[in-house]
Write an enzyme that holds these catalytic residues in place. Structure first.
Site, mmCIF file in Angstrom:
data_model
loop_
_atom_site.group_PDB
_atom_site.id
_atom_site.type_symbol
_atom_site.label_atom_id
_atom_site.label_comp_id
_atom_site.label_asym_id
_atom_site.label_seq_id
_atom_site.Cartn_x
_atom_site.Cartn_y
_atom_site.Cartn_z
ATOM 1 N N HIS A 1 0.818 -1.219 0.000
ATOM 2 C CA HIS A 1 0.000 0.000 0.000
ATOM 3 C C HIS A 1 0.851 1.268 0.000
ATOM 4 C CE1 HIS A 1 0.792 0.611 4.310
ATOM 5 N NE2 HIS A 1 0.541 -0.677 4.492
ATOM 6 N N CYS B 1 3.214 -5.339 6.511
ATOM 7 C CA CYS B 1 2.818 -4.913 5.167
ATOM 8 C C CYS B 1 4.009 -4.308 4.412
ATOM 9 C CB CYS B 1 1.705 -3.869 5.263
ATOM 10 S SG CYS B 1 0.136 -4.566 5.767
#
Lengths: 107, 436
Positions: B221, B237
């Site tokens: 992201h 992440c």
């Protein structure tokens, strides 16, 4: 005979007188030389004393210089150590700040 | 006589000039010690023309891009330079050991490590090399050439590392909502920050504007903290700069394979030369990877007519600067042209560099720090400016002290929120300054 003896005696006395005069000059000379030698000795002694005093002064100065050099070296070492400590502290502070920043970047 | 005097003056001037040149050359040496190559190409290369992300690779080539040098300007920070050239903070700082990340010297020349050895893995889909903190996206175009796009990334922390293995893209989302993981909510609560169950799109959303969901619960992201790219600061992440994730998002279809690997020792070839790139790894030492690297180098040396410079191999391993270094024995004048350094011109304004608004009388401020040393104050101000979202901060000199002042804030609520963030995120006890 008596005459010749008298002559001889007079010659001897004269010779002795002459010899005596020579001894006085010599004595004076010797005395002068002695005075000169004394003066020289005195001068030499004075010079020796002066040299000794100068040597003593030089020794004191050298010792003083050595102490000052030692103090300067000590001071330089202390300053270097303080600078190193300051640098280490600054580095430590920067590292701590970086770690805080990294933590602040978490969600 | 006059002639003699004037000659004497000239001679003194000349001596002074020589002394200045000598000092300048010493300074140059100190700056250039960061730069391992001595050969340069001139003149200045325009910053916008240097390739940062997209390369074509033909068979037998494992090294892409080229190294560049940039002369820093007053007020630059390494995170700002890194973002402008699509590099991570870690990459740029390990390539330039000894350069202050937040307060580098103006006019200092730094390396832009824009050359990369591709990981030793099948060139298909997305490959993430955790050791290099870099993502590679391989796209075949039917010919012998493979196109590769590469971006710097932020990865999982030591406590919550990014898992390795093969995954696939399951879905994609523009302006995603962040559903706060329980662990994150607990950690924040301990610090006195109560997070909502979900954070809607906007400046406070840590996912940024684009999210690529993987089969596992992990995401690739964007971010609202661009200075975190190149750090191990996520919960597993993969974060990219907002401008990079936008391109990756557009380029990545669902079902794209995503392989997460950890290769700190990379060996590659280009134009008959052999290169070695080493990254320091926080994981346990990768003994198997090291042995594999030595075996590969020995095999190459056996097959080649040129000997390897094993002393250089050792140096590259020790330094671990993340830069590809040629390891064949080099004779004068036989250096690989691909590794010729190019000096890029300073772009003037660095992309994404935080701006500090002018001070206003009718605004709120926070006295954030009071420092004796200017460098400490500048570092703190830079860190506050690089928070996500940005908290503007500047340094002000008063009464022999350097004050770090955050603001301007337009109302009490905004100022108090910033005060809270400074306390929670940077452990700073700020003092609120009300408008006059």
């Amino acid at each position: 005979m008596k005459k010749s003896l008298l002559m001889i005696s007079m010659m001897l006395v004269f010779a002795i007188i002459l010899a005596g005069c020579a001894t006085t000059r010599d004595l004076e000379k010797v005395q002068a030389e002695g005075q000169q030698t004394s003066a020289k000795a005195e001068q030499a002694l004075k010079e020796a004393q002066q040299a000794k005093a100068a040597a003593e002064e030089a020794t004191i100065k050298a010792a003083d210089a050595a102490i000052r050099a030692e103090n300067a070296a000590k001071m330089a070492e202390e300053r270097a150590q303080a600078a190193e400590e300051r640098a280490n502290a600054a580095e430590e502070k920067a590292k701590k700040a970086d770690a805080l920043f990294e933590r602040s970047m978490k969600k | 006589m006059c002639r003699n005097i004037s000659l004497l003056v000239i001679s003194h001037k000349l001596r002074f000039v020589f002394l200045l040149i000598f000092i300048a050359s010493l300074h140059g040496c100190a700056v250039m010690k960061n730069i391992p190559w001595q050969y340069w190409s001139s003149p200045l290369y325009p910053a916008e023309k240097i390739e940062r992300n997209h390369f074509s690779v033909t068979g037998g080539t494992d090294v892409v891009g080229r190294l560049a040098v940039l002369k820093l300007a007053q007020g630059d920070t390494l995170p700002d330079v890194a973002r402008h050239f699509s590099l991570g903070v870690h990459e740029i700082s390990i390539a330039n050991p000894g350069v202050d990340v937040w307060v580098p010297r103006a006019s200092e020349r730094i390396i832009l490590p824009l050359s990369f050895i591709l990981p030793d893995v099948q060139r298909k889909g997305i490959v993430i090399n955790l050791a290099a903190m870099r993502l590679f996206h391989f796209k075949e175009d039917g010919s012998k050439t493979v196109r590769v796009s590469t971006y710097p990334i932020g990865i999982g922390s030591e406590e919550q590392p990014t898992p390795k293995g093969l995954m696939h893209v399951s879905r994609k989302m523009v302006r995603p909502t962040w559903h706060v993981p329980r662990q994150v909510a607990q950690d924040r609560r301990k610090k006195g920050d109560i997070l909502p169950e979900k954070v809607l799109p906007g400046p406070l959303n840590p996912l940024g504007e684009h999210a690529i969901y993987l089969e596992s619960s992990y995401l690739i992201h964007g971010t609202n903290k661009p200075a975190s790219i190149g750090l191990r600061a996520t919960n597993g992440c993969i974060r990219l700069y907002p401008e990079d994730v936008k391109r990756l998002y557009a380029d990545t279809p669902v079902k794209t394979p995503v392989r997460v690997i950890n290769q700190p020792y990379l060996v590659g070839r280009r134009n008959g030369w052999v290169y070695l790139e080493v990254h320091a790894t926080s994981e346990d030492s990768d003994t198997a990877g090291l042995e594999k690297m030595y075996a590969k180098l020995r095999r190459i040396e056996t097959q080649s007519t040129r000997p390897l410079d094993w002393k250089k191999v050792k140096t590259v391993l020790t330094e671990a600067r993340g830069i590809p270094v040629p390891v064949f024995k080099i004779h004068e004048g036989s250096e690989p042209r691909d590794m010729e350094l190019i000096e890029v011109s300073h772009p003037g304004e660095l992309y994404g560099k935080p701006k500090v608004p002018e001070m206003k009388i009718a605004a709120w401020y926070i006295l954030s720090a009071d420092e004796r040393e200017e460098i400490d104050a500048l570092r703190i101000a830079a860190m506050i400016n690089h928070q996500g979202p940005q908290i503007p901060a500047r340094v002000s000199f008063r009464n022999q002290r350097y004050l770090v002042i955050a603001g301007p804030f337009y109302d009490s609520h905004e100022a108090r929120e910033a005060l809270k963030r400074l306390k929670i995120d940077l452990e700073m006890e700020g003092i609120l300054i009300e408008p006059q």
